[in-house]
Design an enzyme around this catalytic site. Sequence first.
Site, short mmCIF file in Angstrom:
data_model
loop_
_atom_site.label_atom_id
_atom_site.label_comp_id
_atom_site.label_asym_id
_atom_site.label_seq_id
_atom_site.Cartn_x
_atom_site.Cartn_y
_atom_site.Cartn_z
N LYS A 1 2.67 -66.36 11.37
CA LYS A 1 1.99 -67.38 12.17
C LYS A 1 0.47 -67.26 12.03
O LYS A 1 -0.06 -66.14 12.02
CB LYS A 1 2.43 -67.24 13.64
N SER B 1 4.22 -72.98 20.30
CA SER B 1 3.16 -73.05 19.33
C SER B 1 3.53 -72.50 17.96
O SER B 1 2.81 -72.72 17.00
CB SER B 1 1.95 -72.28 19.85
N SER C 1 6.54 -70.14 23.34
CA SER C 1 6.10 -70.50 21.98
C SER C 1 6.94 -69.95 20.85
O SER C 1 6.73 -70.32 19.69
CB SER C 1 4.64 -70.07 21.77
#
Lengths: 455, 455
Positions: B92, B161, B185
């Site tokens: 990420k 996210s 997330s």
Amino acid sequence: MVPRTTTSEAPMTAPLHTLDATTLARALAARELKAETLAQALTERALALGPRLHAWAHLDAAAARRRARALDQAAAGGSASGALHGLPLGIKDNIDTAGLPTAYGSAVYAGHVPQADAAVVALARAAGAWVMGKTACTEFANMTPCATRNPHVPAHTPGGSSSGSAAAVAAGLVPLALGTQTAGSVIRPAAFCGTVGYKPSPRRLPRAGAKPNSDTLDEIGVLARSVADAALLSGVLGAWGAGPAPRLGGDAATPRLGVTLTSRAQALSAPMVAMVEDAAARLSAAGATMQLAVWPEGFDSLFDAQRTVQVFETAMALAAERQYRRRQLSAGLRALLDEGAALPAAAYAAALSTAQATGLRIEELFGQAEVLLTPAAPGAAPRSLRQTGDPAFNRPWQLLGCPCLTLPGGLDAQGLPLGLQLVARPGQDARLFEVAAWVEERLEARTITHAACGD
Amino acid sequence: MVPRTTTSEAPMTAPLHTLDATTLARALAARELKAETLAQALTERALALGPRLHAWAHLDAAAARRRARALDQAAAGGSASGALHGLPLGIKDNIDTAGLPTAYGSAVYAGHVPQADAAVVALARAAGAWVMGKTACTEFANMTPCATRNPHVPAHTPGGSSSGSAAAVAAGLVPLALGTQTAGSVIRPAAFCGTVGYKPSPRRLPRAGAKPNSDTLDEIGVLARSVADAALLSGVLGAWGAGPAPRLGGDAATPRLGVTLTSRAQALSAPMVAMVEDAAARLSAAGATMQLAVWPEGFDSLFDAQRTVQVFETAMALAAERQYRRRQLSAGLRALLDEGAALPAAAYAAALSTAQATGLRIEELFGQAEVLLTPAAPGAAPRSLRQTGDPAFNRPWQLLGCPCLTLPGGLDAQGLPLGLQLVARPGQDARLFEVAAWVEERLEARTITHAACGD
């Protein structure tokens, strides 16, 4: 006796490097003093002391002066100025500063320049502060010393890991500095150097942008010359959020104090025991409620449990350095990381359980007291530059999440400072400051600004 | 019905991008498959899907291939290889990778290249993994979406996210990815994309080198195609420390389960409620002890308390960006940071007290159950690319510090996945994986690898 600075002095007659932040802030806000003038004075002080003290890891005097001048110009242009307008800061080298070298005390990061400020640096700058330089710290804020010396007796350690921040504030290189503490890295160097040091309740000051060691334990801290100075900076950084600031001085309630030497009293030096006992007696005589806080059954386990949590988590947080840069680490740090990596998770989980279970019983320790008086360290700074001293008297408070503040408790026979630590329940940071100001006033516990090393 | 991958397939006959990490790891360890071959296959997959999916924030195919080849060469040279030998990872974009662009999902950090790996990246690489690329994430891992689309129905959000990590794993761009979770997330995008997602107990996976939002709540997470795959990576990253790994499969004890729709059941879609009820019925029929977990009095306050902690702490952690880069922030993030900065500290302290007080009563919720079954989200992914969905069904677990794992619970009438969330008591991560593997097997809850967007 060494001269002491008080805020009642006229600000402009004393040398600028001897003034505390509260005094300087007043003069800067009133435009009686320019930040650039202060930058010049502190540069001269650094040139005079630098070769002996080694408090700065990075100091670019011309760049610092430009930062100060920019604030003067903004103020002259009518820009709003914050609570820290014009005040210089020392920033510990494990806290990111945009555009300023930040090596985390390690050769691994020599020349590293962060792209962004740590949150605390940004908050301070947003309030008008400027960065004088980066202060030296031990290797990744662990136990291997940096070159900094104790300003009082240079053959002694300044403590660590916030070595340069404590030495710089004590020696008048800068009025305020940021540090970090995982075991005793703010309180111990502040005590050894004779300054005020503050370590907040967990997460009161934001940690984003400080190099992590132990995610459970790491905290940002403040080194300053007085309780009022520490409160000035800590408030801007969030110590009481949007809540009311502590009331320092006259109208604060007389405190209810306890005193404890912990369960490790046998490790204390005789002058340290005498200092704490004398302080308790004087504060009692000054009107404070005073009780003996008995160390409850089971609380002794906090000392080892804190170390277990720290070592286990540090090995994880420094996994990249342990993996890729092993040869650039000191033998001591390598051994610590290997120890942490080999710890069973069950031992770590048990240490966290100890913290939780003991924390639930914290009333047994505090009883009627709001704040406990306790040694900041086993004694004065050891005569060694190969170690930074023992954080034993900080470990339990760190694991309990108690806010801690150390005050200069006077000098021992060798001229080395002794630190009187004040500890409150988790979350009671504002009241801790009120009590600390009360104690500071009664004991006249001021930072000694004219350090032996300097003058 | 959409084809499903199982580990019983012969590894080399199916396309490489459809294989799970456990299967790939076996082939890589046996030298039946080269990491470079895998890099080539995943590059082709990315080229085919990239313009539609936007899962990668940074993908340098040639550099990824070089990293894979270096592992092949080291293995051919007889170097010891770890548990992840040859496995590619998606990281990420809010997690630091040395030498690889890491923009934290924001224009503020466009072109930023960290000097060091985050701890989790270092641990994975030390075990033989290599980085395929950086996955897209929302702005600073908050609520403003990135360009990623849902692999199943491209007009729907992938969740956030960890948008790119979930989409990439679901669509076969990479078998394993790292994410982070502050509210929901990891679990929410995993659920929306039909993958396995794991969010650990607090601090089980080290956070050093991930961009902080909320110091109390942030956790590293794992996105994978099966419970075994998630366990493979999570174990290397520290999920059970040096303790025993969970026993996945045959000889694990039959679990004691509870089921709860929380106190917010009115917000759930009908298909979500039906999926959870059906799963509970099937697992009960398969021999699990099943109870209804009644949401205790007072636990409803967790939803708002989690948000208060998150918003307050995020405003502090992003203080530098709020201060210096305000114009480069989205209006939504600016509003969130301003809201956090204006919150009284007392509200924040009260939210933390709620967490603590409720956490002490967690047995009232779990009762005899080891693991609770609960919705991973209010329903399937909303039809929107302007939002990432509602983390309400993640907030209470995050604040309680419960480890969470979501399993693909099948598709709704539109072909969108529904996530079945499994939640354990804090610290029970290993047992959570054992129970999740048991549930996965009974429900045949496998990740759907041939996503509509792709094939």
